[in-house]
Motif scaffolding. Structure first.
Motif, short mmCIF file in Angstrom:
data_model
loop_
_atom_site.label_atom_id
_atom_site.label_comp_id
_atom_site.label_asym_id
_atom_site.label_seq_id
_atom_site.Cartn_x
_atom_site.Cartn_y
_atom_site.Cartn_z
N UNK A 67 0.83 -1.21 0.00
CA UNK A 67 0.00 0.00 0.00
C UNK A 67 0.87 1.25 0.00
N UNK A 68 1.93 1.25 0.79
CA UNK A 68 2.79 2.42 0.87
C UNK A 68 3.48 2.67 -0.48
N UNK A 69 3.95 1.61 -1.10
CA UNK A 69 4.56 1.75 -2.43
C UNK A 69 3.54 2.33 -3.42
N UNK A 70 2.33 1.80 -3.38
CA UNK A 70 1.28 2.27 -4.28
C UNK A 70 0.99 3.75 -4.05
N UNK B 23 14.11 15.07 7.28
CA UNK B 23 12.76 15.45 6.90
C UNK B 23 11.86 14.31 6.49
N UNK B 24 12.40 13.08 6.43
CA UNK B 24 11.58 11.95 6.01
C UNK B 24 10.56 11.57 7.08
N UNK C 235 12.74 2.63 0.57
CA UNK C 235 11.77 2.74 -0.52
C UNK C 235 11.24 4.16 -0.75
N UNK C 236 11.58 5.09 0.12
CA UNK C 236 10.93 6.42 0.06
C UNK C 236 11.26 7.14 -1.25
N UNK C 237 10.37 8.05 -1.59
CA UNK C 237 10.58 8.90 -2.76
C UNK C 237 10.79 10.34 -2.27
N UNK C 238 11.53 11.16 -3.02
CA UNK C 238 11.79 12.54 -2.60
C UNK C 238 10.50 13.31 -2.35
N UNK C 239 10.49 14.07 -1.25
CA UNK C 239 9.35 14.91 -0.94
C UNK C 239 8.29 14.26 -0.07
N UNK C 240 8.43 12.95 0.20
CA UNK C 240 7.44 12.25 1.01
C UNK C 240 7.81 12.40 2.49
N UNK D 77 1.79 9.57 -6.02
CA UNK D 77 1.95 10.97 -5.68
C UNK D 77 1.70 11.39 -4.26
N UNK D 78 1.41 10.46 -3.35
CA UNK D 78 1.17 10.84 -1.96
C UNK D 78 2.42 11.49 -1.37
#
Length: 588
Positions: free
Chosen positions: A212-215, A279-280, A248-253, A220-221
């Motif tokens: 779910x988190x990957x999705x 900031x993550x 797994x995080x993406x920038x800005x999350x 765009x979450x």
């Protein structure tokens, strides 16, 4: 029968996790439409929009923040369409259910507690034999009487379908807060909290949660908030999830968690300090009180020494922002004890300090034993206390004055260096500053009006001019510094009156152009032109050496200048400073 699930969120950016779980659990057999609004929306607008959807079954998720507005909507809808079936659920109506059924005759059913199975079973009976006695966890009407069927079994969380894959949600993920849960229940028994009523902690399937988190990130979450009551109750589970989110995080999350700080091991914090991107993560920590008797009376186990260790280690790591909560009005915590609690926690300098007031939630132990401590509280939501046996209503008013200025002048970080100087050098304690300023603020009537940024500086200056005039010269220097460094663009009209004249500014600019090294190598390397200086910088005088103070914490009172450069391309603000004597010698 067309079914619509709705709720009134506190803010537009919020999303309701509960109605999405209900839809996901029942969608194999029923087509369910979601409709979210906010408590600020006019009830008539909500009624109009819901009526256009032509529901035959309409469910509302109810909480203390939306129940009053929800009732208004329900009553209008039922007048318009008496055959409409109204179903309520959520923590606000789970307790005192019979009272709610009698109070709101427009309501046909109430889902009690965890709703996925009960709501699906209710839909089955509405579309089938209507034998509602077969449905567990509901209240319903039969022969002009209210019937209540308790829940039988808790749902198996590992079998719950994902609530995040609805196509209509995807375009909004980047603009709103997404809530996610990896567990339900709480191991603690805090008597002011609804979570204390449910015994034990149950977990969702870990791999499904990760999917779910990957999705969510792929779609765009940006802000994902875990609603687990104690995310770190299992150290191995928390470590696994932290590692997963780092990998797994993406920038800005940003991921937000509610953690129990005094059970967090130092090695976990060190791992986060070493490996988590800045900031993550964001931690929310409920301190509530540092009064041992108070914590004992609400059955709250807390080791403040260990909590302090955790908060301090996290802060020193400079990776994770922390939001700490206090509750005014807990048993046997009078005004002076709360002042100590506030000062104890403010000493940790959290990025945010939330000052809340005890709410006597339905079903909690404190509400059931309210007479033991002389509680007087609102009859309607949010059931906030008005006074108790040790805290008068006048005391509550004073603490609310603290809350107002704390939010504006600390949590919003508009003038950190100014407030730090005031609470550590000018006022006896942090609480004394916020209380004195809050009282002044309230007496001026500023609580009831909006404020521009410049107004906040002027109001603080007005307060200090009356209360601490002997310190005003130094404090106003800090205020200038904070104001200028926190702007993205060159301010057109700063809040202070004693600005340098155009002639003084021109002389200083000429001296800087002649010798840029006055402001250091970093400034000189920018190679700013005369046009750049006049267009994109501002220069002001301070009555002390700001560089020395920031490095050592020691105050040297001598005239100095700061030049602030507002980079129009990078939108970056940089402060440079020099002694007055350095500037003066070059000018002469």
């Amino acid at each position: 029968m067309k079914t619509v699930l709705s709720t009134l969120n506190a803010k537009y950016i919020h999303t309701s996790l509960s109605i999405r779980y209900l839809k996901a659990y029942a969608e194999h057999d029923y087509d369910i439409e979601l409709a979210e609004y906010t408590i600020k929306d006019p009830p008539m607008n909500i009624v109009t929009d819901l009526h256009t959807k032509k529901p035959e079954i309409l469910g509302f998720s109810c909480y203390i923040w939306n129940i009053e507005e929800t009732i208004k909507v329900i009553k209008m809808l039922k007048k318009i369409n008496p055959s409409l079936l109204i179903v309520l659920g959520g923590p606000e109506v789970t307790y005192d259910t019979r009272e709610w059924m009698e109070k709101i005759p427009e309501v046909d059913f109430i889902i009690i507690g965890e709703g996925e199975q009960s709501f699906k079973q209710l839909l089955d009976e509405i579309h089938g034999d209507r034998n509602f006695a077969e449905v567990s966890g509901i209240a319903y009407r039969e022969n002009d009487s209210v019937q209540i069927k308790p829940q039988r079994n808790k749902v198996d969380l590992k079998e719950l379908p994902s609530p995040f894959h609805f196509k209509e949600d995807l375009p909004h993920l980047s603009k709103r807060v997404t809530y996610i849960e990896t567990s339900r229940g709480c191991p603690f028994s805090c008597q002011f909290c609804l979570s204390s009523i449910e015994v034990g902690v149950r977990y969702f399937d870990r791999e499904k949660v990760k999917e779910d988190i990957r999705f969510l990130m792929d779609n765009g979450a940006k802000t994902i908030k875990f609603v687990d009551r104690t995310f770190n109750i299992s150290r191995s589970y928390a470590m696994e999830m932290f590692q997963f989110l780092i990998d797994e995080h993406k920038p800005g999350v940003v991921f937000q968690f509610e953690i129990t700080a005094d059970i967090m091991r130092p090695e976990v914090i060190q791992f986060l300090n070493d490996h988590a991107p800045k900031g993550l993560f964001r931690f929310e920590i409920g301190v509530q009180s540092t009064n041992d008797l108070t914590n004992e009376l609400v059955m709250r186990k807390q080791n403040f020494t260990k909590l302090t260790r955790t908060v301090t280690m996290v802060k020193e790591g400079q990776k994770i922002d922390q939001h700490l909560d206090l509750i005014a009005g807990l048993p046997e915590e009078d005004y002076h004890s709360f002042k100590k609690t506030f000062n104890d926690v403010f000493e940790l300098r959290p990025e945010e300090l939330q000052l809340g007031f005890l709410k006597m939630l339905r079903g909690t132990g404190l509400r059931l034993r309210a007479e033991d401590h002389g509680y007087v509280y609102m009859d309607h939501s949010p059931y906030e206390i008005l006074k108790n046996n040790v805290l008068s209503f006048e005391d509550m008013i004073k603490i609310k004055q603290v809350e107002d200025v704390l939010e504006k002048f600390w949590n919003d970080h508009r003038m950190d260096e100014t407030i730090e100087y005031l609470v550590s050098r000018v006022f006896s304690t942090p609480f004394d500053f916020f209380q004195d300023f809050g009282t002044f603020w309230d007496q001026k009537g500023w609580t009831r009006i909006g404020h521009q940024l410049e107004d906040l500086y002027k109001h603080l200056y007005d307060f200090l001019e009356v209360e601490k005039n002997e310190d005003l010269r130094i404090v106003s220097g800090f205020m200038k510094y904070d104001y200028l460094r926190n702007q993205k663009y060159k301010p057109r009209k700063p809040w202070w009156d004693d600005m340098l004249s155009k002639q003084e500014r021109s002389k200083i600019y000429r001296s800087i152009l002649d010798n840029p090294l006055i402001l250091g190598n970093k400034f000189a390397s920018k190679q700013l032109t005369e046009k750049d200086l006049f267009k994109h910088t501002i220069v002001e005088s301070l009555p002390f050496n700001i560089n020395h103070y920031l490095k050592t914490g020691q105050m040297i009172e001598e005239d100095s200048f700061i030049l602030v450069h507002y980079d129009p391309i990078q939108l970056k603000t940089t402060v440079y400073s020099a002694f007055s004597s350095e500037i003066d010698s070059k000018v002469s």
